[in-house]
Enzyme design. Structure first.
Site, PDB file in Angstrom:
ATOM      1  N   ALA A  20      45.311   3.775  42.375  1.00  0.00           N
ATOM      2  CA  ALA A  20      44.710   2.691  43.852  1.00  0.00           C
ATOM      3  C   ALA A  20      45.916   4.175  44.957  1.00  0.00           C
ATOM      4  CB  ALA A  20      46.229   2.016  43.566  1.00  0.00           C
ATOM      5  N   ASP A  36      44.482  13.772  34.533  1.00  0.00           N
ATOM      6  CA  ASP A  36      44.747  12.958  33.307  1.00  0.00           C
ATOM      7  C   ASP A  36      44.514  13.404  32.602  1.00  0.00           C
ATOM      8  OD1 ASP A  36      46.076   9.524  34.389  1.00  0.00           O
ATOM      9  OD2 ASP A  36      45.859  10.454  32.364  1.00  0.00           O
ATOM     10  N   VAL A  64      50.822  17.101  32.118  1.00  0.00           N
ATOM     11  CA  VAL A  64      51.674  17.577  32.669  1.00  0.00           C
ATOM     12  C   VAL A  64      52.804  18.286  31.751  1.00  0.00           C
ATOM     13  CG1 VAL A  64      50.908  15.591  34.574  1.00  0.00           C
ATOM     14  CG2 VAL A  64      52.991  15.583  32.909  1.00  0.00           C
ATOM     15  N   ASN A  90      52.401  11.978  40.019  1.00  0.00           N
ATOM     16  CA  ASN A  90      52.351  10.267  39.468  1.00  0.00           C
ATOM     17  C   ASN A  90      52.667  10.247  38.598  1.00  0.00           C
ATOM     18  OD1 ASN A  90      51.626   7.696  40.009  1.00  0.00           O
ATOM     19  ND2 ASN A  90      49.989   8.023  39.131  1.00  0.00           N
ATOM     20  N   SER A 137      61.245   6.237  40.069  1.00  0.00           N
ATOM     21  CA  SER A 137      60.821   4.741  40.349  1.00  0.00           C
ATOM     22  C   SER A 137      62.437   3.832  40.737  1.00  0.00           C
ATOM     23  CB  SER A 137      60.440   4.047  38.789  1.00  0.00           C
ATOM     24  OG  SER A 137      61.486   2.745  38.305  1.00  0.00           O
ATOM     25  N   TYR A 150      63.954   7.049  30.050  1.00  0.00           N
ATOM     26  CA  TYR A 150      63.284   6.676  31.043  1.00  0.00           C
ATOM     27  C   TYR A 150      64.159   6.656  32.522  1.00  0.00           C
ATOM     28  CZ  TYR A 150      59.528   4.678  34.093  1.00  0.00           C
ATOM     29  OH  TYR A 150      59.056   3.968  35.719  1.00  0.00           O
ATOM     30  N   ALA A 152      67.325   8.029  33.371  1.00  0.00           N
ATOM     31  CA  ALA A 152      67.344   9.432  32.970  1.00  0.00           C
ATOM     32  C   ALA A 152      66.141  10.581  33.987  1.00  0.00           C
ATOM     33  CB  ALA A 152      67.938  10.116  31.150  1.00  0.00           C
TER      34      ALA A 152
HETATM   35  P1  NAD Z   1      50.150   3.432  34.033  1.00  0.00           P
HETATM   36  O1  NAD Z   1      50.819   3.633  32.508  1.00  0.00           O
HETATM   37  O2  NAD Z   1      49.237   2.755  34.151  1.00  0.00           O
HETATM   38  O3  NAD Z   1      49.508   5.025  34.132  1.00  0.00           O
HETATM   39  C1  NAD Z   1      50.029   6.477  34.048  1.00  0.00           C
HETATM   40  C2  NAD Z   1      48.663   7.148  34.131  1.00  0.00           C
HETATM   41  O4  NAD Z   1      49.476   8.545  33.480  1.00  0.00           O
HETATM   42  C3  NAD Z   1      47.918   7.459  33.470  1.00  0.00           C
HETATM   43  O5  NAD Z   1      47.079   7.238  33.505  1.00  0.00           O
HETATM   44  C4  NAD Z   1      48.686   8.388  31.462  1.00  0.00           C
HETATM   45  O6  NAD Z   1      47.277   8.314  30.814  1.00  0.00           O
HETATM   46  C5  NAD Z   1      48.618   9.145  32.249  1.00  0.00           C
HETATM   47  N1  NAD Z   1      49.724  10.274  31.788  1.00  0.00           N
HETATM   48  C6  NAD Z   1      50.401  10.049  30.730  1.00  0.00           C
HETATM   49  N2  NAD Z   1      50.856  11.289  30.447  1.00  0.00           N
HETATM   50  C7  NAD Z   1      50.756  12.436  31.104  1.00  0.00           C
HETATM   51  C8  NAD Z   1      50.510  13.540  30.577  1.00  0.00           C
HETATM   52  N3  NAD Z   1      51.396  14.075  29.586  1.00  0.00           N
HETATM   53  N4  NAD Z   1      49.809  14.572  31.361  1.00  0.00           N
HETATM   54  C9  NAD Z   1      48.744  13.506  32.529  1.00  0.00           C
HETATM   55  N5  NAD Z   1      49.018  11.923  32.577  1.00  0.00           N
HETATM   56  C10 NAD Z   1      49.216  11.493  32.041  1.00  0.00           C
HETATM   57  O7  NAD Z   1      51.561   2.665  34.471  1.00  0.00           O
HETATM   58  P2  NAD Z   1      51.831   2.625  36.217  1.00  0.00           P
HETATM   59  O8  NAD Z   1      52.846   1.797  36.338  1.00  0.00           O
HETATM   60  O9  NAD Z   1      50.357   3.498  36.678  1.00  0.00           O
HETATM   61  O10 NAD Z   1      52.836   4.512  36.156  1.00  0.00           O
HETATM   62  C11 NAD Z   1      52.430   5.807  37.335  1.00  0.00           C
HETATM   63  C12 NAD Z   1      53.835   5.715  37.531  1.00  0.00           C
HETATM   64  O11 NAD Z   1      54.577   5.053  38.274  1.00  0.00           O
HETATM   65  C13 NAD Z   1      54.376   6.642  36.855  1.00  0.00           C
HETATM   66  O12 NAD Z   1      55.333   7.814  36.686  1.00  0.00           O
HETATM   67  C14 NAD Z   1      55.602   5.266  36.234  1.00  0.00           C
HETATM   68  O13 NAD Z   1      57.037   6.069  35.989  1.00  0.00           O
HETATM   69  C15 NAD Z   1      55.973   5.345  37.563  1.00  0.00           C
HETATM   70  N6  NAD Z   1      56.434   3.946  38.266  1.00  0.00           N
HETATM   71  C16 NAD Z   1      55.527   2.906  37.581  1.00  0.00           C
HETATM   72  C17 NAD Z   1      56.657   1.314  38.129  1.00  0.00           C
HETATM   73  C18 NAD Z   1      55.996   0.333  36.974  1.00  0.00           C
HETATM   74  O14 NAD Z   1      56.658  -0.479  37.153  1.00  0.00           O
HETATM   75  N7  NAD Z   1      54.581  -0.038  36.883  1.00  0.00           N
HETATM   76  C19 NAD Z   1      57.640   0.979  38.653  1.00  0.00           C
HETATM   77  C20 NAD Z   1      57.976   2.481  38.805  1.00  0.00           C
HETATM   78  C21 NAD Z   1      57.437   3.425  38.647  1.00  0.00           C
END
Ligand code: NAD
Length: 257
Positions: A20, A36, A64, A90, A137, A150, A152
């Protein structure tokens, strides 16, 4: 910052919030590199976005948790579009069965890319700087029972952001840093939270989350709108933000819970 023609790198851009953010940046006229670990999904997303934004978006595989992988991603950005101006730091995971990995991806991964990007923004941008937005988050501001790793990791991201943003060095080099602290967002990562009634009940009972609209999940586009707000507003630096689900997408300063 005016986003038009700027160069952006977004980790975790293959899906969810990262995707997004990529879409929102493209809409504003940026050139975007999706980075990714999931190459299959990343390539698919890049191909889909390229249908509307041809020549403005590519995918590069990036883990990452690996120095070389992050260095390669930055190199790719520079070769294809030029020095990055905007970093969406992200990528994230949520799996309490692998706590060390959670810290490695969510916290050290953020640190690794931010450090590499800052070096490159200073050296190559001739002082024009840039912005780094870390996805933390609400779990970086509040304690969630049952999610110690998470929490931490995300508390670490908030602390890292605040410390970097307050550094005089950042000001000299005109690099801003912010973090986003969204509530629950409708993506794959939260499936276990919402499918496990016990965990969900514990989380939803936290009053601050009720106050900030935790019960209804945000849409990834709402978080992306907050991301854009941070990039465009040059006065935003180091403020941990929450994205409340109370109408139009917006950022608000988080009170001192
Ligand atoms: P998601 O699982 O849909 O997306 C996460 C992405 O990160 C995936 O495309 C995955 O392949 C990629 N990824 C994972 N490990 C990786 C690595 N080692 N190197 C590179 N890419 C990697 O989840 P999301 O909700 O879109 O999460 C995005 C961010 O938002 C995260 O940091 C998550 O902690 C944070 N977040 C999510 C929420 C929620 O409720 N969804 C709330 C607060 C924060």
């Amino acid at each position: 910052m005016i986003i038009q023609d700027k160069v952006a790198l977004v980790t975790g851009g293959a899906q969810g919030i990262g995707r997004a953010i990529c879409e929102a940046l493209l809409k504003k006229g940026a050139k975007v590199v999706i980075a990714d670990i999931n190459a299959t999904q990343g390539k698919l997303t890049a191909a889909e976005l390229a249908e509307q934004y041809a020549g403005k978006v590519i995918f590069t595989e990036c883990d990452v948790t690996k120095d070389k992988s992050v260095e390669r991603a930055i190199k790719t950005v520079k070769e294809v579009y030029g020095t990055p101006d905007i970093i969406g730091n992200n990528a994230g995971i949520l799996d309490e069965s692998i706590p060390q990995k959670t810290i490695e991806v969510n916290l050290i991964g953020v640190f690794r890319l931010a450090s590499a990007a800052m070096d490159c923004m200073r050296a190559d941008n001739g002082g024009s700087g840039g912005i780094i937005v870390n996805t933390a988050s609400i779990a970086g501001l509040l304690h969630f029972p049952s999610f110690p790793a998470y929490c931490a990791s995300k508390h670490g991201v908030v602390g890292f952001t605040r410390s970097c943003a307050a550094s005089p060095d950042m000001e000299v080099h005109k690099v801003r840093m912010n973090c986003l602290c969204p509530c629950l967002v409708d993506t794959d990562i939260v499936k276990c939270w919402t499918e496990d009634g016990v965990k969900q009940g514990k989380i939803l009972s936290l009053k601050p989350l009720q106050d900030y609209g935790m019960q209804e999940k945000l849409k990834p586009a709402e978080v992306a709108a907050a991301f854009i707000d941070l990039v465009e507003d040059d006065n935003k630096n180091g403020v941990a933000l929450i994205v409340p689900n109370d109408g139009p997408p917006k950022c608000a300063e988080f009170p001192a819970y």
